[in-house]
Design a protein around this motif. Structure first.
Motif, PDB file in Angstrom:
ATOM      1  N   GLY B 171       0.918  -1.352  -0.049  1.00 33.33           N
ATOM      2  CA  GLY B 171       0.061   0.076  -0.145  1.00 33.33           C
ATOM      3  C   GLY B 171       0.959   1.113  -0.022  1.00 33.33           C
ATOM      4  O   GLY B 171       0.261   2.284   0.455  1.00 33.33           O
ATOM      5  N   ILE B 172       1.875   1.232  -0.338  1.00 38.13           N
ATOM      6  CA  ILE B 172       2.858   2.456  -0.489  1.00 38.13           C
ATOM      7  C   ILE B 172       2.727   2.899  -2.064  1.00 38.13           C
ATOM      8  O   ILE B 172       3.206   2.498  -2.965  1.00 38.13           O
ATOM      9  N   LEU B 173       1.682   3.902  -1.993  1.00 40.02           N
ATOM     10  CA  LEU B 173       1.203   4.373  -2.978  1.00 40.02           C
ATOM     11  C   LEU B 173       1.152   6.025  -3.300  1.00 40.02           C
ATOM     12  O   LEU B 173       1.263   6.561  -2.081  1.00 40.02           O
ATOM     13  N   PRO B 174       1.196   6.579  -4.378  1.00 34.55           N
ATOM     14  CA  PRO B 174       0.904   7.935  -4.445  1.00 34.55           C
ATOM     15  C   PRO B 174      -0.257   8.408  -3.500  1.00 34.55           C
ATOM     16  O   PRO B 174      -1.260   7.904  -3.604  1.00 34.55           O
ATOM     17  N   GLU B 179       6.070   9.456   6.890  1.00 31.65           N
ATOM     18  CA  GLU B 179       6.971  10.318   7.762  1.00 31.65           C
ATOM     19  C   GLU B 179       8.435   9.382   8.205  1.00 31.65           C
ATOM     20  O   GLU B 179       8.143   8.174   8.634  1.00 31.65           O
ATOM     21  N   VAL B 180       9.325   9.947   8.175  1.00 34.45           N
ATOM     22  CA  VAL B 180      10.856   8.996   8.322  1.00 34.45           C
ATOM     23  C   VAL B 180      10.992   8.792   9.735  1.00 34.45           C
ATOM     24  O   VAL B 180      11.269  10.049  10.550  1.00 34.45           O
ATOM     25  N   ILE B 181      11.217   7.878  10.396  1.00 33.04           N
ATOM     26  CA  ILE B 181      11.501   7.419  11.844  1.00 33.04           C
ATOM     27  C   ILE B 181      12.963   7.207  11.974  1.00 33.04           C
ATOM     28  O   ILE B 181      13.528   7.734  12.833  1.00 33.04           O
ATOM     29  N   GLN B 182      13.485   6.481  11.097  1.00 35.62           N
ATOM     30  CA  GLN B 182      14.866   6.143  11.124  1.00 35.62           C
ATOM     31  C   GLN B 182      15.586   5.992   9.879  1.00 35.62           C
ATOM     32  O   GLN B 182      14.781   5.498   8.847  1.00 35.62           O
ATOM     33  N   THR B 183      16.827   6.203   9.690  1.00 33.66           N
ATOM     34  CA  THR B 183      17.383   6.171   8.595  1.00 33.66           C
ATOM     35  C   THR B 183      18.540   5.090   8.349  1.00 33.66           C
ATOM     36  O   THR B 183      18.982   4.681   7.314  1.00 33.66           O
ATOM     37  N   TYR B 184      19.150   4.596   9.503  1.00 34.16           N
ATOM     38  CA  TYR B 184      20.176   3.726   9.747  1.00 34.16           C
ATOM     39  C   TYR B 184      19.574   2.710  10.851  1.00 34.16           C
ATOM     40  O   TYR B 184      19.276   3.095  11.709  1.00 34.16           O
ATOM     41  N   PRO B 185      20.084   1.379  10.707  1.00 29.76           N
ATOM     42  CA  PRO B 185      20.819   0.778   9.227  1.00 29.76           C
ATOM     43  C   PRO B 185      19.903   0.548   8.280  1.00 29.76           C
ATOM     44  O   PRO B 185      20.166   0.355   7.060  1.00 29.76           O
ATOM     45  N   SER B 186      18.549   0.569   8.439  1.00 37.49           N
ATOM     46  CA  SER B 186      17.545   0.487   7.419  1.00 37.49           C
ATOM     47  C   SER B 186      16.607   1.573   7.352  1.00 37.49           C
ATOM     48  O   SER B 186      16.543   2.417   8.557  1.00 37.49           O
ATOM     49  N   TYR B 187      15.605   1.938   6.474  1.00 40.23           N
ATOM     50  CA  TYR B 187      14.822   3.149   6.577  1.00 40.23           C
ATOM     51  C   TYR B 187      13.598   2.490   7.167  1.00 40.23           C
ATOM     52  O   TYR B 187      13.024   1.411   6.854  1.00 40.23           O
ATOM     53  N   VAL B 188      13.183   3.246   8.147  1.00 39.05           N
ATOM     54  CA  VAL B 188      11.847   3.001   8.840  1.00 39.05           C
ATOM     55  C   VAL B 188      11.032   4.143   8.814  1.00 39.05           C
ATOM     56  O   VAL B 188      11.289   5.236   8.857  1.00 39.05           O
ATOM     57  N   PHE B 189       9.650   3.929   8.082  1.00 40.77           N
ATOM     58  CA  PHE B 189       8.848   4.963   7.855  1.00 40.77           C
ATOM     59  C   PHE B 189       7.254   4.704   8.422  1.00 40.77           C
ATOM     60  O   PHE B 189       7.053   3.566   8.399  1.00 40.77           O
ATOM     61  N   GLN B 190       6.769   5.726   8.891  1.00 43.81           N
ATOM     62  CA  GLN B 190       5.501   5.714   9.122  1.00 43.81           C
ATOM     63  C   GLN B 190       4.618   5.949   7.898  1.00 43.81           C
ATOM     64  O   GLN B 190       4.652   7.029   7.247  1.00 43.81           O
ATOM     65  N   ALA B 191       3.620   4.920   7.338  1.00 39.37           N
ATOM     66  CA  ALA B 191       3.003   5.156   6.116  1.00 39.37           C
ATOM     67  C   ALA B 191       1.426   5.062   6.574  1.00 39.37           C
ATOM     68  O   ALA B 191       0.971   3.901   7.066  1.00 39.37           O
ATOM     69  N   GLY B 192       0.651   6.077   6.931  1.00 43.54           N
ATOM     70  CA  GLY B 192      -0.881   5.881   7.428  1.00 43.54           C
ATOM     71  C   GLY B 192      -0.384   5.224   8.907  1.00 43.54           C
ATOM     72  O   GLY B 192       0.157   5.976   9.675  1.00 43.54           O
ATOM     73  N   GLN B 193      -1.045   4.019   9.266  1.00 44.71           N
ATOM     74  CA  GLN B 193      -1.246   3.444  10.556  1.00 44.71           C
ATOM     75  C   GLN B 193      -0.081   2.425  10.637  1.00 44.71           C
ATOM     76  O   GLN B 193       0.159   1.985  11.698  1.00 44.71           O
ATOM     77  N   THR B 194       0.604   2.455   9.548  1.00 45.33           N
ATOM     78  CA  THR B 194       1.692   1.202   9.584  1.00 45.33           C
ATOM     79  C   THR B 194       3.057   1.567   9.614  1.00 45.33           C
ATOM     80  O   THR B 194       3.549   2.733   9.055  1.00 45.33           O
ATOM     81  N   GLN B 195       3.817   0.932  10.048  1.00 40.41           N
ATOM     82  CA  GLN B 195       5.415   1.233  10.252  1.00 40.41           C
ATOM     83  C   GLN B 195       5.969   0.208   9.367  1.00 40.41           C
ATOM     84  O   GLN B 195       5.621  -0.916   9.247  1.00 40.41           O
ATOM     85  N   ILE B 196       6.752   0.861   8.252  1.00 36.71           N
ATOM     86  CA  ILE B 196       7.335  -0.349   7.392  1.00 36.71           C
ATOM     87  C   ILE B 196       8.877   0.188   7.262  1.00 36.71           C
ATOM     88  O   ILE B 196       9.460   1.198   7.314  1.00 36.71           O
ATOM     89  N   ALA B 197       9.498  -0.934   7.469  1.00 33.43           N
ATOM     90  CA  ALA B 197      11.079  -1.124   7.242  1.00 33.43           C
ATOM     91  C   ALA B 197      11.629  -1.295   5.792  1.00 33.43           C
ATOM     92  O   ALA B 197      10.613  -2.494   5.324  1.00 33.43           O
ATOM     93  N   VAL B 198      12.388  -0.596   5.073  1.00 28.24           N
ATOM     94  CA  VAL B 198      12.862  -1.114   3.748  1.00 28.24           C
ATOM     95  C   VAL B 198      14.245  -0.804   3.794  1.00 28.24           C
ATOM     96  O   VAL B 198      14.998   0.177   4.367  1.00 28.24           O
ATOM     97  N   ASP B 199      15.061  -1.395   2.746  1.00 24.47           N
ATOM     98  CA  ASP B 199      16.342  -1.148   2.785  1.00 24.47           C
ATOM     99  C   ASP B 199      16.566   0.183   1.657  1.00 24.47           C
ATOM    100  O   ASP B 199      15.480   0.675   1.216  1.00 24.47           O
TER     101      ASP B 199
END
Lengths: 669, 211
Positions: B171-174, B179-199
């Motif tokens: 559901g990461i869509l236009p 909002e970025v929560i963390q950038t290292y060692p991976s990227y964690v961001f809040q998207a709506g009610q969900t937190q997602i971690a990506v490389d």
């Protein structure tokens, strides 16, 4: 996590394994689908009464569970599918889920979604409706949503979607009765919501539909849309059903995709999401985003490497070393093996057998050095059970809390170096419990390359809990030895992972994962989970221990054991170990833990250095027979045999080098 | 109105004489004598002793062309993810067809970039000076955001099909606020009610517009 009862049998159909594998042939089916980590397995449990391991971790259902439930006096078959995000699969399990969904022709499809993420999950509902499936929308985790101030107008949603909508709280069992009522009275509603796409896409759908002359398990509109989104399974099916006509369909697909700059799945998904936003605009009221709570703060501390790594070390130390090592492998084993078996049970049985069974070989079979009771049952119950039990307890707590996805995120960067992604943390940590179970779980990884590398590492450098427990116990009095063992095994893990990543070609792994909210582990959940894992493990272990006892007895009787151990003795002598360790390694193949237990019983006759070398070899040494069977099942015989042969030579090679190095350094361990 | 060929000449003169050390370019080095003569006639350049120089009028015109070229490069590079080779040739065509209004929109969209992807300065105009208080680019990849920054997803790069599919699935869509929560060692961001971690590779593909 599901535990196959018939390891070694190669199942071509995914539905045939798992303890929840009740025969539901001929019954009308209720199929449970939804994103990972939305509570499908828990709902399955509520409907059928069958326990499947439920955890706070996306992607724990790696096999398909089947059970029965009675509604209004009638039996239904219930199928719990692995998590899927959309009808276009990414991983193999998603593909399994989709294919089953399309093939089962269910009476009802329960689409379970997380109330907190209504908007994100409804696109799949629209796709399911589009496919013409009899869908009931089950909105789970209403309690968590309410806590966040989210309110949902179910009547409005029901009216717009044209399908039954049922709110539930699966953890508390709320709403299940209403759901059962709706399943019972389910009548297909005619004016279901229909997503309309861009003109160009709509006209292509019409064109494709006109070429679909045969019947399909889902609506032709849905078939066309899947084709447009380049779904390979659907392409194959249509090609097979329509024969020559497929060329024309293919022409339409090519033409349509040329018309749009972006891939069609992107365009279609955006459209679905926009439709969802329109639907929810009147039925969903979201509260303000809460990011300041204690759990959220704790989560941030866990994912920040500066604070997260000390937390990880603390968890490993307390959970693994103190709880599994010191308590499980130390105190509990001493109590059960030393006192209960050693002083109470075994002497009595031995005495009884000796005086009542006249024939010597039979005495040996039951209570001899490798006897079924004195070796098989004693090892299984007195040594392995407490260790594995304590491990599964710790693992269940960690799993239930939602820590594992955070750990995945933390180690992703390091794991990339060894050709894996952070997702591989699950099989690796689980491998510290039982590598056989972990090898099965490797299938949740995305690429073949990752699956092979993690299978290799599990076979080589990830000690299982029984090994760990025994090694902790043996080396407890030798802190330096324990340290050397740890460093050598870790270096091997990294080195072999690094080399494998260089040598094996294939797609680079990528990492993406949801971080579910942290939860306070529920005691009942943890206990049930630990229990069900132990049941699986025991079913797995117990027969093998007995069989191994008998096998050893036979080979001892016939002299085969002597021949093999004689052959191994020069090898173990070469690495500075006494003859008897040859037997330990040989047993290690039957079960890793079995070998570890053998080492435990001879710890007093070995020097610190010999123990260190033996512990390292035993850790690296070939996977146990059960794991080897699982490797064949999951990776195929060729890969499994190659890994086996490599590990065998490598383990003794490392042992040799380590022994030389320790002798040269003259360390007192 | 300066022709495309004329704009090319002006660009060259700007690079060599304004940004470079040279004071002029030899006429025969430039070639295209007809075009240069026309430029001289329209008072964009002066020719003396076979040496060509920009006039103040030519200087202004050259600056605009350079600016459009480099903005186009930025657009192609940052937003459309066109490779460096294709970017160059595409930008050469772009620079001639972008109107002033479009140019201004691109400049604003990109957050008034100061340098082209090769690191050369993009001459600023009025819109840049007015927009200077916006320190960050308006559209940027998620991987370039700092902790605590956020906005709405505007587009996802679609060149990597597999990554795209994963993002779509989650559901990461236009339109989704992040909002970025963390950038290292991976990227964690809040998207709506969900937190997602990506490389980083996946974070690179998500483009966000500041809100």
């Amino acid at each position: 996590m599901k535990f196959p009862s018939a390891i070694g049998k190669r199942n071509t159909t995914p539905q045939s394994h798992g303890p929840a594998g009740e025969d539901i042939e001929g019954l009308q089916k209720i199929v449970i689908v939804g994103n990972p980590n939305v509570g499908k397995s828990l709902l399955f449990n509520r409907l059928t009464g069958i326990y499947v391991t439920v955890s706070n971790y996306p992607g724990t259902t790696v096999t398909v569970d089947k059970g029965r439930c009675k509604i209004n006096g009638r039996d239904f078959g219930v199928i719990d599918l692995p998590g899927m995000y959309s009808l276009i699969p990414i991983t193999e399990e998603e593909r399994v889920a989709k294919l089953m969904l399309l093939e089962e022709r269910p009476k009802t499809v329960l689409h379970v979604i997380d109330a907190k993420n209504l908007e994100r999950m409804l696109p799949l509902t629209l796709q399911l409706i589009e496919a013409g499936l009899p869908v009931i929308l089950v909105i789970n985790m209403m309690d968590e949503a309410e806590e966040l101030g989210i309110s949902i107008d179910f009547n409005d949603l029901e009216g717009k979607l044209g399908i039954p909508v049922v709110p539930i709280i699966a953890t508390a069992g709320k709403g299940i009765d209403q759901l059962i009522g709706k399943i019972d009275q389910y009548v297909p509603i005619l004016d279901k919501f229909q997503t309309s796409y861009q003109k160009g896409i709509e006209s292509s759908i019409k064109e494709i539909e006109s070429f679909l002359k045969n019947s399909y398990p889902i609506s032709k509109r849905s078939v066309s849309l899947l084709l447009l989104q380049e779904d390979e399974d659907m392409q194959r099916l249509v090609k097979q059903k329509e024969g020559k006509d497929y060329d024309q369909i293919d022409g339409i697909l090519k033409k349509t995709s040329r018309k749009y700059g972006y891939p069609l799945n992107y365009i279609i998904k955006i459209r679905l999401q926009n439709e969802v936003r329109k639907i929810t605009s009147s039925s969903l009221a979201a509260g303000p985003l809460k990011t300041a709570g204690f759990k959220e703060r704790l989560s941030r501390v866990m994912i920040n490497p500066i604070t997260g790594i000390p937390i990880l070390i603390a968890i490993l130390y307390l959970g693994l070393y103190q709880f599994v090592g010191v308590l499980g492998a130390g105190k509990l084993v001493n109590l059960i093996e030393g006192t209960i078996f050693g002083e109470k049970i075994n002497p009595v049985i031995t005495k009884f057998v000796m005086s009542n069974v006249p024939y010597r070989p039979i005495q040996d079979l039951i209570v001899g050095e490798y006897g079924i009771i004195t070796l098989g049952i004693t090892y299984a119950v007195a040594i392995i059970l407490p260790i594995v039990g304590t491990f599964f307890l710790v693992f269940s707590v960690i799993e239930d809390s939602g820590y594992l996805p955070r750990l995945s995120m933390l180690v992703d960067r390091v794991f990339k170096k060894i050709g894996l992604s952070g997702r591989a943390v699950i099989p690796m940590v689980l491998g510290l419990g039982c590598s056989t179970m972990a090898t099965m779980v490797t299938r949740t990884q995305e690429t073949k390359r990752e699956r092979v590398i993690s299978t290799l590492l599990l076979a080589l450098a990830v000690p299982c809990s029984a090994q760990l427990g025994v090694i902790f116990a043996i080396l407890a009095g030798h802190p330096l030895a324990l340290f050397i063992w740890f460093v050598v095994v870790l270096l091997n893990f990294i080195l072999i992972g690094f080399l494998a990543a260089r040598i094996l070609s294939g797609e680079k792994p990528s990492f993406y994962m949801e971080l579910p909210p942290l939860r306070l582990p529920k005691i009942s959940n943890v206990l049930i989970k630990t229990y069900s894992r132990m049941v699986w493990y025991f079913k797995e272990v117990f027969p093998i221990f007995i069989v191994v006892s008998v096998l050893i007895w036979i080979s001892q009787l016939t002299g085969v054991l002597r021949v093999i151990t004689n052959g191994l003795e020069p090898v173990v002598n070469l690495i500075g170990l006494p003859d008897e360790t040859a037997r330990v390694f040989l047993f290690g193949f039957f079960r890793r833990d079995y070998g570890a237990a053998g080492l435990y019983s001879m710890q007093n006759s070995l020097t610190g250095m010999q123990l260190t070398v033996a512990a390292v070899i035993l850790t690296l040494f070939v996977p146990c027979i059960a794991q080897f069977m699982m490797m064949i099942k999951e990776r195929g015989i060729k890969t499994a045999v190659l890994i086996f042969a490599f590990v065998l030579f490598f383990a003794f090679g490392v042992g040799f080098v380590l022994n030389q190095a320790l002798v040269a350094l003259g360390l007192q361990l | 109105m300066v022709t495309n060929a004329g704009q090319e000449i002006l660009e060259k003169l700007w690079i060599d004489t304004v940004e470079g050390e040279d004071e002029f370019i030899e006429l025969k080095k430039l070639g295209r004598e007809g075009t240069i003569n026309r430029l001289a006639k329209s008072e964009h350049v002066v020719i003396s002793d076979n040496r060509v120089k920009l006039t103040p009028k030519g200087n202004r015109e050259a600056k605009k062309v350079i600016r459009r070229h480099r903005l186009a490069e930025r657009l192609l590079h940052d937003v459309l993810d066109v490779g460096v080779d294709d970017m160059e040739s595409a930008a050469c065509k772009f620079e001639h067809i972008i109107s002033e209004d479009v140019e201004e929109s691109i400049c604003t969209l990109l957050g008034h970039p100061r340098e082209c992807p090769h690191g050369k300065p993009i001459p600023p105009i009025r819109c840049c000076k007015e927009g200077k208080e916006i320190a960050e680019k308006i559209v940027t990849s998620l991987s370039k955001l700092r902790k605590g920054q956020g906005g709405k997803i505007v587009y996802i790069l679609t060149k990597n099909h597999k990554n795209l599919q994963k993002l779509l699935a989650m559901g990461i869509l236009p339109g989704v606020p992040v909002e970025v929560i963390q950038t290292y060692p991976s990227y964690v961001f809040q998207a709506g009610q969900t937190q997602i971690a990506v490389d980083k590779e996946i974070a690179d593909d998500i483009f966000v517009r500041f809100v």
